[in-house]
Motif scaffolding. Structure first.
Motif, PDB file in Angstrom:
ATOM      1  N   ASP A   1       2.505   0.424   4.232  1.00 41.06           N
ATOM      2  CA  ASP A   1       2.887   1.573   3.405  1.00 41.06           C
ATOM      3  C   ASP A   1       4.386   1.856   3.573  1.00 41.06           C
ATOM      4  O   ASP A   1       4.858   2.951   3.327  1.00 41.06           O
ATOM      5  N   ASP A   2       5.110   0.815   3.984  1.00 41.18           N
ATOM      6  CA  ASP A   2       6.559   0.935   4.175  1.00 41.18           C
ATOM      7  C   ASP A   2       7.288   1.160   2.871  1.00 41.18           C
ATOM      8  O   ASP A   2       6.864   0.690   1.828  1.00 41.18           O
TER       9      ASP A   2
ATOM     10  N   HIS B   1      -3.912   7.030  -2.893  1.00 41.84           N
ATOM     11  CA  HIS B   1      -2.776   7.606  -2.172  1.00 41.84           C
ATOM     12  C   HIS B   1      -2.879   9.110  -2.094  1.00 41.84           C
ATOM     13  O   HIS B   1      -2.564   9.707  -1.071  1.00 41.84           O
TER      14      HIS B   1
ATOM     15  N   HIS C   1       4.957 -10.402   5.693  1.00 43.31           N
ATOM     16  CA  HIS C   1       5.179 -10.064   7.086  1.00 43.31           C
ATOM     17  C   HIS C   1       3.991  -9.302   7.613  1.00 43.31           C
ATOM     18  O   HIS C   1       3.553  -8.333   7.019  1.00 43.31           O
ATOM     19  N   ASP C   2       3.493  -9.713   8.715  1.00 46.77           N
ATOM     20  CA  ASP C   2       2.378  -9.013   9.336  1.00 46.77           C
ATOM     21  C   ASP C   2       2.930  -8.348  10.582  1.00 46.77           C
ATOM     22  O   ASP C   2       3.022  -8.965  11.632  1.00 46.77           O
ATOM     23  N   HIS C   3       3.418  -7.145  10.471  1.00 48.11           N
ATOM     24  CA  HIS C   3       4.062  -6.568  11.638  1.00 48.11           C
ATOM     25  C   HIS C   3       3.733  -5.100  11.782  1.00 48.11           C
ATOM     26  O   HIS C   3       3.331  -4.438  10.852  1.00 48.11           O
TER      27      HIS C   3
ATOM     28  N   LEU D   1       0.828  -1.202   0.000  1.00 49.28           N
ATOM     29  CA  LEU D   1       0.000   0.000   0.000  1.00 49.28           C
ATOM     30  C   LEU D   1       0.866   1.258   0.000  1.00 49.28           C
ATOM     31  O   LEU D   1       0.422   2.334   0.370  1.00 49.28           O
ATOM     32  N   SER D   2       2.111   1.126  -0.439  1.00 46.73           N
ATOM     33  CA  SER D   2       3.013   2.277  -0.390  1.00 46.73           C
ATOM     34  C   SER D   2       2.833   3.205  -1.582  1.00 46.73           C
ATOM     35  O   SER D   2       3.346   4.316  -1.589  1.00 46.73           O
TER      36      SER D   2
ATOM     37  N   LEU E   1      -4.679   1.798   9.268  1.00 40.73           N
ATOM     38  CA  LEU E   1      -3.591   1.046   8.634  1.00 40.73           C
ATOM     39  C   LEU E   1      -2.372   1.045   9.550  1.00 40.73           C
ATOM     40  O   LEU E   1      -1.873   2.105   9.924  1.00 40.73           O
ATOM     41  N   ILE E   2      -1.919  -0.128   9.953  1.00 42.68           N
ATOM     42  CA  ILE E   2      -0.743  -0.174  10.844  1.00 42.68           C
ATOM     43  C   ILE E   2       0.506  -0.721  10.166  1.00 42.68           C
ATOM     44  O   ILE E   2       1.601  -0.623  10.698  1.00 42.68           O
ATOM     45  N   ALA E   3       0.372  -1.295   8.986  1.00 40.10           N
ATOM     46  CA  ALA E   3       1.554  -1.737   8.224  1.00 40.10           C
ATOM     47  C   ALA E   3       1.153  -1.840   6.764  1.00 40.10           C
ATOM     48  O   ALA E   3      -0.022  -2.046   6.454  1.00 40.10           O
TER      49      ALA E   3
ATOM     50  N   ILE F   1       5.689  -6.213   1.549  1.00 41.24           N
ATOM     51  CA  ILE F   1       5.063  -6.240   2.879  1.00 41.24           C
ATOM     52  C   ILE F   1       3.553  -6.079   2.725  1.00 41.24           C
ATOM     53  O   ILE F   1       3.069  -5.098   2.155  1.00 41.24           O
ATOM     54  N   GLU F   2       2.837  -7.048   3.247  1.00 47.59           N
ATOM     55  CA  GLU F   2       1.373  -6.977   3.175  1.00 47.59           C
ATOM     56  C   GLU F   2       0.841  -5.935   4.132  1.00 47.59           C
ATOM     57  O   GLU F   2       1.445  -5.660   5.164  1.00 47.59           O
ATOM     58  N   GLY F   3      -0.307  -5.416   3.813  1.00 46.62           N
ATOM     59  CA  GLY F   3      -0.928  -4.437   4.689  1.00 46.62           C
ATOM     60  C   GLY F   3      -1.571  -5.103   5.894  1.00 46.62           C
ATOM     61  O   GLY F   3      -2.051  -6.228   5.824  1.00 46.62           O
ATOM     62  N   SER F   4      -1.549  -4.351   7.007  1.00 41.19           N
ATOM     63  CA  SER F   4      -2.238  -4.795   8.222  1.00 41.19           C
ATOM     64  C   SER F   4      -3.108  -3.663   8.699  1.00 41.19           C
ATOM     65  O   SER F   4      -2.676  -2.513   8.704  1.00 41.19           O
TER      66      SER F   4
ATOM     67  N   PHE G   1      -7.071   0.670   0.981  1.00 36.70           N
ATOM     68  CA  PHE G   1      -7.248   1.667   2.027  1.00 36.70           C
ATOM     69  C   PHE G   1      -8.634   1.615   2.638  1.00 36.70           C
ATOM     70  O   PHE G   1      -8.827   2.003   3.767  1.00 36.70           O
TER      71      PHE G   1
ATOM     72  N   HIS H   1       4.543  -1.026  12.719  1.00 39.39           N
ATOM     73  CA  HIS H   1       5.612  -0.066  12.448  1.00 39.39           C
ATOM     74  C   HIS H   1       6.600  -0.057  13.596  1.00 39.39           C
ATOM     75  O   HIS H   1       6.243  -0.192  14.752  1.00 39.39           O
TER      76      HIS H   1
END
Lengths: 113, 255
Positions: free
Chosen positions: A103-104, B192, B16-18, A36-37, A99-101, A67-70, A85, B20
């Motif tokens: 968009d890295d 976005h 990865h489910d992690h 989701l970046s 969203l907590i992960a 990295i999958e979204g969480s 989103f 920030h």
């Protein structure tokens, strides 16, 4: 396309970090790209391959980790995978999802000497 | 499959489910038969790739805060009416603070010239092949622009709903301009940009009788992506609704 801007930023960052560690050759680079970046992973690989010529990373292998979204539901605190989103909590069906992960856009590590 | 050489390694699961800020050791060894030995020492960094831009954006932000400059990043698809809205804003003089404009385009200074003709100082950044402004480009123009303390700075980004979303310029607020001729599903297609904006101006409302644009649906799509997004409906051509924009500016970016 902006993936080229990102690639150029990455090359600069990698060279800076390698030099700080006293290294002159980079063998591999690990990069994390959240789904989701807003960055297309294929376009980024293509851009990095172009941009790394004539740099300390010219022969480096690039490992790209998707990295999958969480998301975390604001109503019931459930944490679950998301790929957009706009998400609905699978537990309580609320739309209030944070969203907590995912968009890295990170340089995780490099191997150099 | 290795992303760069396409060698036939079985796919390793990189899901990865992690949260920030969490550090992991991603020390995956994968033996490759492509003749390049991986050696040397591993340096764990976990750094944001855009940190150079983000740091420069913070410098810009600090500069604006120190000089009490209300800086805005105006983003949109090409042709939504950013420059026309700015021209009208400058000409009508309903905004109390002095106005400055930085224009971003691939080539030429037509937009800058329009703003100068309207009566405000304007400086042009040409990106050439580039598709977005970044914090470094804005930083180089800050001193030559001759900005005043206690003023408003409009940074009109390159017309592009994709790339500018990733590049913080140091603005206090990001204003997304869309128009009724563009289709109400824009938020779904460009999440976005909608997610990163604070205010959405819906322009060309004078054309509503001639287009199939459902404003309520548009806002619903947009709020699903960004629940905090606020809206002003206006027409830069007729002036309908534009007072709300002036009021928002006069209140420093609130209602």
């Amino acid at each position: 396309m902006h993936e080229l801007s990102i690639a150029l930023n990455l090359i600069e960052l990698v060279e800076e970090e390698a030099r700080k560690a006293g290294c002159l050759k980079v063998f591999s680079v690990d990069v994390a790209v959240g789904l989701l970046s807003g960055i297309d992973p294929e376009a980024l690989i293509f851009s990095i391959t172009l941009a790394k010529e004539n740099s300390l990373l010219s022969d480096a292998v690039i490992h790209l980790h998707r990295i999958e979204g969480s998301g975390r539901c604001r109503s019931c605190n459930n944490i679950f995978p998301v790929n957009a989103f706009h998400s609905t909590c699978p537990e309580c069906k609320s739309n209030a999802v944070e969203l907590i992960a995912g968009d890295d856009l990170k340089l995780i590590s490099l191997e150099a000497e | 499959m290795c992303e760069t050489c396409g060698c036939g390694e079985p796919e390793h699961d990189h899901d990865h489910d992690h949260e920030h800020g969490h550090t992991h050791d991603h020390n995956h060894e994968h033996p490759h038969a492509h003749g390049l030995a991986e050696s040397g020492r591993k340096i764990i960094l976990q750094k944001d790739i855009l940190q150079a831009n983000n740091l420069m954006a913070e410098r810009n932000r600090g500069y604006f805060e120190a000089r009490d400059i209300f800086a805005l990043n105006l983003v949109s698809a090409p042709g939504s009416g950013k420059t026309t809205i700015l021209e009208r804003t400058v000409m009508e003089k309903a905004v109390k603070l002095p106005l400055f404009v930085i224009e971003g385009d691939q080539q030429g200074d037509r937009d800058s010239e329009r703003i100068r003709q309207a009566g405000a100082p304007s400086h042009q950044i040409n990106t050439g092949m580039g598709c977005h402004l970044d914090a470094a480009m804005v930083n180089t123009i800050l001193k030559p622009a001759g900005l005043k303390d206690h003023s408003i700075l409009f940074i009109e980004n390159v017309g592009n709903l994709v790339c500018p979303s990733l590049f913080d310029l140091g603005e206090r607020k990001r204003v997304l301009i869309t128009s009724v001729t563009e289709g109400e599903d824009k938020p779904v297609k460009y999440p976005h940009m909608f997610r990163s904006s604070h205010l959405c101006l819906i322009n060309k409302t004078d054309l509503l009788p001639y287009v199939d644009f459902d404003i309520a649906k548009f806002k619903e799509y947009a709020r699903a992506i960004n629940p905090d997004l606020e809206f002003i409906e206006l027409s830069a051509k007729t002036g309908a609704g534009i007072q709300h924009w002036y009021d928002w500016l006069n209140k420093g970016g609130s209602f």
